[in-house]
Design a protein around this motif. Structure first.
Motif, PDB file in Angstrom:
ATOM      1  N   PRO A  19     -15.366   6.702  -8.835  1.00 38.56           N
ATOM      2  CA  PRO A  19     -13.946   6.811  -8.470  1.00 38.56           C
ATOM      3  C   PRO A  19     -13.572   5.808  -7.367  1.00 38.56           C
ATOM      4  O   PRO A  19     -14.304   5.634  -6.400  1.00 38.56           O
ATOM      5  N   PHE A  20     -12.441   5.177  -7.544  1.00 35.30           N
ATOM      6  CA  PHE A  20     -11.989   4.101  -6.655  1.00 35.30           C
ATOM      7  C   PHE A  20     -10.612   4.441  -6.115  1.00 35.30           C
ATOM      8  O   PHE A  20      -9.731   4.888  -6.853  1.00 35.30           O
ATOM      9  N   GLY A  21     -10.429   4.240  -4.829  1.00 35.53           N
ATOM     10  CA  GLY A  21      -9.120   4.405  -4.212  1.00 35.53           C
ATOM     11  C   GLY A  21      -8.763   3.149  -3.451  1.00 35.53           C
ATOM     12  O   GLY A  21      -9.633   2.499  -2.866  1.00 35.53           O
ATOM     13  N   HIS A  22      -7.494   2.790  -3.479  1.00 38.39           N
ATOM     14  CA  HIS A  22      -7.059   1.563  -2.793  1.00 38.39           C
ATOM     15  C   HIS A  22      -5.793   1.849  -1.998  1.00 38.39           C
ATOM     16  O   HIS A  22      -4.806   2.333  -2.548  1.00 38.39           O
ATOM     17  N   ALA A  23      -5.858   1.571  -0.705  1.00 39.48           N
ATOM     18  CA  ALA A  23      -4.684   1.636   0.155  1.00 39.48           C
ATOM     19  C   ALA A  23      -4.220   0.196   0.327  1.00 39.48           C
ATOM     20  O   ALA A  23      -4.885  -0.600   0.985  1.00 39.48           O
ATOM     21  N   ARG A  24      -3.105  -0.145  -0.258  1.00 39.13           N
ATOM     22  CA  ARG A  24      -2.624  -1.532  -0.258  1.00 39.13           C
ATOM     23  C   ARG A  24      -1.636  -1.717   0.892  1.00 39.13           C
ATOM     24  O   ARG A  24      -0.493  -1.273   0.825  1.00 39.13           O
ATOM     25  N   PHE A  25      -2.109  -2.384   1.934  1.00 33.11           N
ATOM     26  CA  PHE A  25      -1.284  -2.619   3.113  1.00 33.11           C
ATOM     27  C   PHE A  25      -0.474  -3.896   2.915  1.00 33.11           C
ATOM     28  O   PHE A  25      -0.993  -4.892   2.423  1.00 33.11           O
ATOM     29  N   TRP A  46      -4.081   4.929  -5.902  1.00 35.71           N
ATOM     30  CA  TRP A  46      -3.572   3.616  -5.499  1.00 35.71           C
ATOM     31  C   TRP A  46      -2.319   3.881  -4.682  1.00 35.71           C
ATOM     32  O   TRP A  46      -1.347   4.416  -5.193  1.00 35.71           O
ATOM     33  N   THR A  47      -2.344   3.508  -3.425  1.00 34.39           N
ATOM     34  CA  THR A  47      -1.216   3.795  -2.547  1.00 34.39           C
ATOM     35  C   THR A  47      -0.685   2.520  -1.914  1.00 34.39           C
ATOM     36  O   THR A  47      -1.446   1.764  -1.319  1.00 34.39           O
ATOM     37  N   GLU A  48       0.616   2.307  -2.063  1.00 36.15           N
ATOM     38  CA  GLU A  48       1.302   1.209  -1.387  1.00 36.15           C
ATOM     39  C   GLU A  48       1.670   1.723   0.003  1.00 36.15           C
ATOM     40  O   GLU A  48       2.536   2.579   0.143  1.00 36.15           O
ATOM     41  N   MET A  49       0.988   1.215   1.008  1.00 36.10           N
ATOM     42  CA  MET A  49       1.201   1.685   2.377  1.00 36.10           C
ATOM     43  C   MET A  49       2.478   1.053   2.958  1.00 36.10           C
ATOM     44  O   MET A  49       2.825  -0.073   2.613  1.00 36.10           O
ATOM     45  N   LEU A  64      -4.243   5.288   7.650  1.00 35.45           N
ATOM     46  CA  LEU A  64      -5.494   5.051   6.926  1.00 35.45           C
ATOM     47  C   LEU A  64      -6.323   6.327   6.829  1.00 35.45           C
ATOM     48  O   LEU A  64      -6.813   6.671   5.747  1.00 35.45           O
ATOM     49  N   ALA A  65      -6.458   7.049   7.922  1.00 33.80           N
ATOM     50  CA  ALA A  65      -7.247   8.291   7.908  1.00 33.80           C
ATOM     51  C   ALA A  65      -6.644   9.307   6.943  1.00 33.80           C
ATOM     52  O   ALA A  65      -7.369   9.964   6.182  1.00 33.80           O
ATOM     53  N   GLY A  66      -5.328   9.418   6.946  1.00 31.27           N
ATOM     54  CA  GLY A  66      -4.667  10.346   6.019  1.00 31.27           C
ATOM     55  C   GLY A  66      -4.893   9.967   4.573  1.00 31.27           C
ATOM     56  O   GLY A  66      -5.096  10.835   3.713  1.00 31.27           O
ATOM     57  N   ALA A  70      -6.830  12.166   1.734  1.00 31.90           N
ATOM     58  CA  ALA A  70      -6.158  12.515   0.484  1.00 31.90           C
ATOM     59  C   ALA A  70      -7.004  12.095  -0.724  1.00 31.90           C
ATOM     60  O   ALA A  70      -7.091  12.840  -1.703  1.00 31.90           O
ATOM     61  N   PHE A  71      -7.628  10.933  -0.654  1.00 29.53           N
ATOM     62  CA  PHE A  71      -8.479  10.472  -1.750  1.00 29.53           C
ATOM     63  C   PHE A  71      -9.609  11.461  -2.017  1.00 29.53           C
ATOM     64  O   PHE A  71      -9.845  11.868  -3.155  1.00 29.53           O
ATOM     65  N   PHE A  72     -10.311  11.862  -0.952  1.00 29.12           N
ATOM     66  CA  PHE A  72     -11.444  12.756  -1.151  1.00 29.12           C
ATOM     67  C   PHE A  72     -11.012  14.177  -1.503  1.00 29.12           C
ATOM     68  O   PHE A  72     -11.721  14.871  -2.245  1.00 29.12           O
ATOM     69  N   GLN A  73      -9.866  14.620  -1.043  1.00 31.38           N
ATOM     70  CA  GLN A  73      -9.361  15.939  -1.434  1.00 31.38           C
ATOM     71  C   GLN A  73      -9.109  15.995  -2.937  1.00 31.38           C
ATOM     72  O   GLN A  73      -9.350  17.012  -3.575  1.00 31.38           O
ATOM     73  N   GLU A  74      -8.609  14.902  -3.492  1.00 28.06           N
ATOM     74  CA  GLU A  74      -8.372  14.852  -4.941  1.00 28.06           C
ATOM     75  C   GLU A  74      -9.654  14.924  -5.757  1.00 28.06           C
ATOM     76  O   GLU A  74      -9.627  15.333  -6.917  1.00 28.06           O
TER      77      GLU A  74
END
Length: 76
Positions: A19-25, A46-49, A64-66, A70-74
């Motif tokens: 599983p991959f998560g990306h926070a796009r700043f 995939w989150t557009e920050m 970032l911490a939030g 959220a990624f790991f909670q999912e």
């Protein structure tokens, strides 16, 4: 114009199943497209920050911490 990231060395059609998560700043140096990432990675989040850049952990630590939480909670 966005810079393209080098793809991992995979066989044709092979993907990374983890599983991959990306926070796009918005001010990040490298900004891969979601389409590119989905060809290689198992995109779960995939989150557009709203703000931040390459040093997001220093610039926007709460955001970032939030997002990491959220990624790991999912995945639970």
């Amino acid at each position: 114009k966005e810079r393209m990231m080098a793809a991992p060395q995979l066989a044709p059609g092979e993907r990374i199943p983890v599983p991959f998560g990306h926070a796009r700043f918005p001010r990040e140096i490298m900004r891969p497209s979601r389409e590119w990432a989905e060809r290689i990675y198992n995109v779960h989040r995939w989150t557009e920050m709203p703000r931040g850049g390459h040093f997001a952990a220093m610039e926007q630590p709460e955001l970032l911490a939030g997002e990491i939480q959220a990624f790991f909670q999912e995945l639970r």
